[in-house]
Design a protein around this motif. Sequence first.
Motif, PDB file in Angstrom:
ATOM      1  N   ASP A 202      89.154 -59.498  68.552  1.00 42.30           N
ATOM      2  CA  ASP A 202      88.027 -58.620  69.645  1.00 42.30           C
ATOM      3  C   ASP A 202      89.147 -57.718  70.260  1.00 42.30           C
TER       4      ASP A 202
ATOM      5  N   THR B 117      88.422 -64.395  66.894  1.00 44.55           N
ATOM      6  CA  THR B 117      87.255 -65.562  66.456  1.00 44.55           C
ATOM      7  C   THR B 117      87.176 -65.829  65.150  1.00 44.55           C
TER       8      THR B 117
ATOM      9  N   ALA C  66      82.983 -68.284  68.139  1.00 43.98           N
ATOM     10  CA  ALA C  66      83.347 -68.125  69.598  1.00 43.98           C
ATOM     11  C   ALA C  66      82.993 -68.744  70.546  1.00 43.98           C
TER      12      ALA C  66
END
Length: 148
Positions: free
Chosen positions: A52, A59, A77
Motif C-alpha cells: 500500500d 496485503t 486485508a
Amino acid sequence: MQMDQLSAGVPVMIHLETHIKQNDDVSDYQLDVDGQLVQMGVNLYLRYLEPDNDTGEKTPVTMKFTPEGEVHLTRNAEAELRLHFISGKRVTARYNTPYGVMPIETVTPYLETSFKEKPFSGNVKIDYLLYAGEELVGNYKIRLHFTA
C-alpha cells in the motif's frame, strides 16, 4: 524447470497492470513484485504481497488457477475479498468487511490464462464487472505476467 518442482514453491517475478473504471473515474495501477508459484494437487497458486503506497503495509494476495480455466483471487486485508472468475458467467463472490459480509458478484466477459514451461511463466488476462446487488461497482481489467 519441471512441473513437479512447483510443489515446493518457486520464486517468480510478477508484473501486474490493473485498469479500473468506476462511474466516470478511471485509474491505472502497475505493480512489479516478487512472488511465489506453488502447485497443490491440480491447481496452481500464485502468491505475492501487494504494498500500500500510502501506509506501507503489505496485503497478501493469492490467485488460484484451476485446470478448468477458472481463477480465484483472494486479498487478505482488513477486509477479505474473494473473487471468482469463470469466463462468460456471473458468479457470487465474497467481501468480508469488519462490519459483516457484503454480497458481491463478478461477471467475466473475457478470461484467458496461458502457462509455459521453459522458462516457467504465465499470462493472465481478466476483464470483469463487479456488482454489489444489482448495482455496477466498476469495470476492471487485470493483466498479469509472471516468470520463474
